[in-house]
Motif scaffolding. Structure first.
Motif, PDB file in Angstrom:
ATOM      1  N   PRO A   1      10.232  -8.592   2.902  1.00 26.15           N
ATOM      2  CA  PRO A   1      10.741  -7.112   2.406  1.00 26.15           C
ATOM      3  C   PRO A   1       9.942  -6.751   1.367  1.00 26.15           C
ATOM      4  O   PRO A   1       9.947  -5.465   0.879  1.00 26.15           O
ATOM      5  N   VAL A   2       9.131  -7.477   0.652  1.00 28.31           N
ATOM      6  CA  VAL A   2       8.581  -6.758  -0.408  1.00 28.31           C
ATOM      7  C   VAL A   2       7.115  -6.061   0.112  1.00 28.31           C
ATOM      8  O   VAL A   2       6.812  -5.201  -0.541  1.00 28.31           O
ATOM      9  N   VAL A   3       6.606  -6.511   1.176  1.00 24.90           N
ATOM     10  CA  VAL A   3       5.465  -5.680   1.885  1.00 24.90           C
ATOM     11  C   VAL A   3       6.029  -4.424   2.433  1.00 24.90           C
ATOM     12  O   VAL A   3       4.959  -3.530   2.303  1.00 24.90           O
ATOM     13  N   VAL A   4       7.167  -4.249   2.638  1.00 25.14           N
ATOM     14  CA  VAL A   4       7.382  -2.834   3.212  1.00 25.14           C
ATOM     15  C   VAL A   4       7.324  -1.569   2.459  1.00 25.14           C
ATOM     16  O   VAL A   4       6.687  -0.615   2.894  1.00 25.14           O
ATOM     17  N   PRO A   5       7.862  -1.689   1.096  1.00 18.78           N
ATOM     18  CA  PRO A   5       7.589  -0.522   0.446  1.00 18.78           C
ATOM     19  C   PRO A   5       5.961  -0.133   0.069  1.00 18.78           C
ATOM     20  O   PRO A   5       5.594   0.723   0.004  1.00 18.78           O
ATOM     21  N   ILE A   6       5.235  -1.514  -0.118  1.00 19.57           N
ATOM     22  CA  ILE A   6       3.960  -1.247  -0.363  1.00 19.57           C
ATOM     23  C   ILE A   6       3.293  -0.718   0.825  1.00 19.57           C
ATOM     24  O   ILE A   6       2.447   0.172   0.597  1.00 19.57           O
ATOM     25  N   TRP A   7       3.483  -0.911   2.029  1.00 27.93           N
ATOM     26  CA  TRP A   7       2.880  -0.461   3.059  1.00 27.93           C
ATOM     27  C   TRP A   7       3.334   0.958   3.204  1.00 27.93           C
ATOM     28  O   TRP A   7       2.426   1.900   3.507  1.00 27.93           O
ATOM     29  N   PHE A   8       4.481   1.411   2.944  1.00 26.65           N
ATOM     30  CA  PHE A   8       5.073   2.770   2.973  1.00 26.65           C
ATOM     31  C   PHE A   8       4.570   3.701   2.085  1.00 26.65           C
ATOM     32  O   PHE A   8       3.942   4.693   2.373  1.00 26.65           O
ATOM     33  N   LEU A   9       4.236   3.416   0.956  1.00 27.15           N
ATOM     34  CA  LEU A   9       3.646   3.951  -0.381  1.00 27.15           C
ATOM     35  C   LEU A   9       2.247   4.277  -0.077  1.00 27.15           C
ATOM     36  O   LEU A   9       1.497   5.311  -0.320  1.00 27.15           O
ATOM     37  N   ALA A  10       1.418   3.207   0.760  1.00 29.91           N
ATOM     38  CA  ALA A  10       0.163   3.506   1.058  1.00 29.91           C
ATOM     39  C   ALA A  10      -0.218   4.353   2.056  1.00 29.91           C
ATOM     40  O   ALA A  10      -1.513   5.244   2.109  1.00 29.91           O
ATOM     41  N   ILE A  11       0.756   4.583   2.876  1.00 26.48           N
ATOM     42  CA  ILE A  11       0.591   5.886   3.880  1.00 26.48           C
ATOM     43  C   ILE A  11       0.998   7.038   3.065  1.00 26.48           C
ATOM     44  O   ILE A  11       0.327   7.951   3.601  1.00 26.48           O
ATOM     45  N   ILE A  12       1.951   7.104   2.332  1.00 29.28           N
ATOM     46  CA  ILE A  12       2.330   8.105   1.791  1.00 29.28           C
ATOM     47  C   ILE A  12       1.248   9.009   0.836  1.00 29.28           C
ATOM     48  O   ILE A  12       0.791  10.268   1.012  1.00 29.28           O
ATOM     49  N   PHE A  13       0.462   8.033  -0.153  1.00 31.96           N
ATOM     50  CA  PHE A  13      -0.543   8.517  -1.042  1.00 31.96           C
ATOM     51  C   PHE A  13      -1.581   7.514  -0.820  1.00 31.96           C
ATOM     52  O   PHE A  13      -2.093   6.913  -1.531  1.00 31.96           O
ATOM     53  N   PRO A  14      -2.707   8.229   0.060  1.00 36.07           N
ATOM     54  CA  PRO A  14      -3.775   7.405   0.498  1.00 36.07           C
ATOM     55  C   PRO A  14      -5.072   7.971  -0.248  1.00 36.07           C
ATOM     56  O   PRO A  14      -6.114   8.135   0.198  1.00 36.07           O
TER      57      PRO A  14
END
Length: 496
Positions: free
Chosen positions: A353-366
């Motif tokens: 579950p720690v990886v999921v928000p990291i993945w999401f934020l990388a897509i929002i602010f590339p």
């Protein structure tokens, strides 16, 4: 008396720390090989970890910072922040040794527990310091992991542009999620060693390739044209030498943590031999063109050497993702009561579950490049510079604490008066220049990126795509034979 005191401290620290030594003996060939590649706890392992972790994708953004700062300021800021970062890493190591010694005198056992920075603050200064340290450290490591994913997508695009950067972020997010299986920093021995080789190759590739390429026609070196750009670039360098948010975890993986004190300084000295020549050479060759290309790979011509550098940096960013994310895994494990579980598979599943928000934020602010400066000003300034300096001052504010300190400051720094003076300077400088001016500049630049490209942008700073040509055959024409298609495909490949 001092020598005897130091010997007692060393006995306390090392005597109870047997979880990673396995009694110091390899029982068979398999365990010998495993120890050689996997079980690292020496001072050399710590040096490789610090050197490898300190300069990852930021190596590719430093030429961009030079275009914002100018050559002279770029060089001076690197040396200045390199020394300042080494100083605060030293403070963190002193506070770790102080905390651990106090706890082990109380018979605390850390064989199945990794000490982290917020626990050091809690043990020395109380829960309010713990909460502040935990908040800043976790947020910084979260965005540090985000930056590695963005960098992976940005780099691979320069080898294979058939997929956009957002799609590459999806792919590398899945790849980096495999770091959940690496137990601790103790197990990064071979990865740290390889990571440093990779950054060394990339840095010298950037240097040599830029010098061989020569200056582009009409090159301009405007230097610091705007205050916004100037402080954005300075804050990116602040971020460069603020990679020791994982210092405590690296120290805890050492067999003799008290040997860490000068390791970060030597790591910084080596890193400067990579960052100064590469950033200066790329800026000399391409000048103001870098203002619109935050990734140095974008301006260098495609070649096997560049492809090799890109591939090596991709592997290194996977390693750095693990470095940034592992402390977050530990915090999450402690929060859900899984930290002392001996099954690595259960711990790996709990970490996902720690990886999921990291993945999401990388897509929002590339926004490769600008996000480094923003994280540097708002998070690194406190996590790495201000909080350690203040924590050291408050821990030893009383005469009794100074008298009983496990590691008193050496004469070279002017003992306690000199140490307090340096700490006060660090706090004031970083708060005003790093957080104040740097925060204003980096947020202004970051908001500009959002206004220009938008969030969830598919391909940040990608070259414009050519319009699709009209169909060559109309619907009433006879369908060509397969041989015609083969000729047509060959012609397109040749033209491309």
């Amino acid at each position: 008396m001092d020598e005897g005191h130091e010997k007692v401290v060393e006995t306390v620290l090392v005597g109870n720390y047997v979880e990673m030594e396995s009694d110091g003996k390899a029982k068979n060939v398999k365990s010998t090989i495993s120890n050689f590649f996997w079980n690292g706890g020496s001072a050399y392992d710590a040096w490789f970890s610090c050197s490898s972790n300190q300069v990852a994708q930021v190596l590719l953004t430093l030429p961009y910072s030079f275009s914002q700062l100018g050559m002279l300021s770029g060089i001076l800021f690197q040396i200045f922040y390199g020394l300042m970062g080494s100083w605060t890493a030293y403070l963190i190591s002193i506070l770790y040794v102080e905390y651990r010694t106090r706890k082990e005198r109380e018979k605390a056992d850390f064989r199945n527990h990794v000490i982290q920075w917020f626990e050091v603050l809690d043990g020395l200064l109380g829960k309010h310091w713990r909460n502040v340290g935990l908040g800043f450290n976790c947020t910084f490591l979260l965005f540090g992991s985000v930056i590695q994913l963005i960098a992976c997508a940005s780099n691979i695009y320069y080898i294979n542009d058939h997929l956009d950067k957002r799609t590459w972020t999806y792919i590398f997010g899945a790849c980096c999620a495999t770091t959940v299986f690496i137990p601790s920093f103790h197990n990064y021995r071979i990865w740290s060693f390889l990571g440093l080789i990779m950054t060394t190759y990339t840095a010298w590739y950037l240097t040599i390739a830029s010098l061989l390429h020569g200056q582009v026609e009409g090159v301009k070196h405007t230097g610091p044209a705007k205050m916004v750009l100037y402080f954005t670039g300075a804050t990116n360098i602040l971020y460069t030498f603020g990679g020791h948010a994982v210092t405590v975890e690296i120290m805890h993986a050492m067999w003799k943590p008290q040997k860490f004190k000068a390791i970060y300084l030597w790591a910084t000295a080596y890193v400067l031999t990579l960052t100064l020549p590469s950033a200066a050479a790329v800026y000399w060759a391409f000048g103001d063109s870098l203002l619109n290309h935050s990734n140095a790979f974008a301006l260098l011509p495609r070649s096997p050497w560049r492809n090799m550098a890109v591939i090596l940096m991709l592997i290194h960013q996977f390693i750095t993702f693990g470095f940034a994310c592992t402390p977050l895994y530990f915090v999450w494990e402690k929060a859900i009561g899984m930290h002392e579980c001996k099954s690595m598979c259960k711990r790996a599943a709990a970490r996902l579950p720690v990886v999921v928000p990291i993945w999401f934020l990388a897509i929002i602010f590339p926004f490769f490049g600008p996000i480094n400066s923003t994280v540097g000003s708002l998070l690194v300034s406190f996590t790495v510079y201000i909080i350690p300096a203040l924590a050291h001052m408050f821990t030893f504010r009383s005469a009794a604490a100074r008298e009983n300190a496990v590691e008193p400051p050496p004469k070279f720094f002017g003992r306690w008066v000199g140490t307090y003076t340096i700490n006060a300077f660090v706090v004031v400088w970083v708060f005003i220049v790093g957080f104040g001016f740097g925060g204003w500049a980096s947020m202004t630049n970051f908001i500009h990126q959002i206004d220009t490209f938008g969030i969830f942008t598919k391909c940040y700073q990608c070259p414009p795509q050519l319009p699709t040509p009209p169909p060559l055959f109309n619907s009433t024409a006879p369908i060509p034979s397969p041989s015609h298609f083969q000729i047509f495909g060959s012609a397109l490949s040749h033209n491309r």
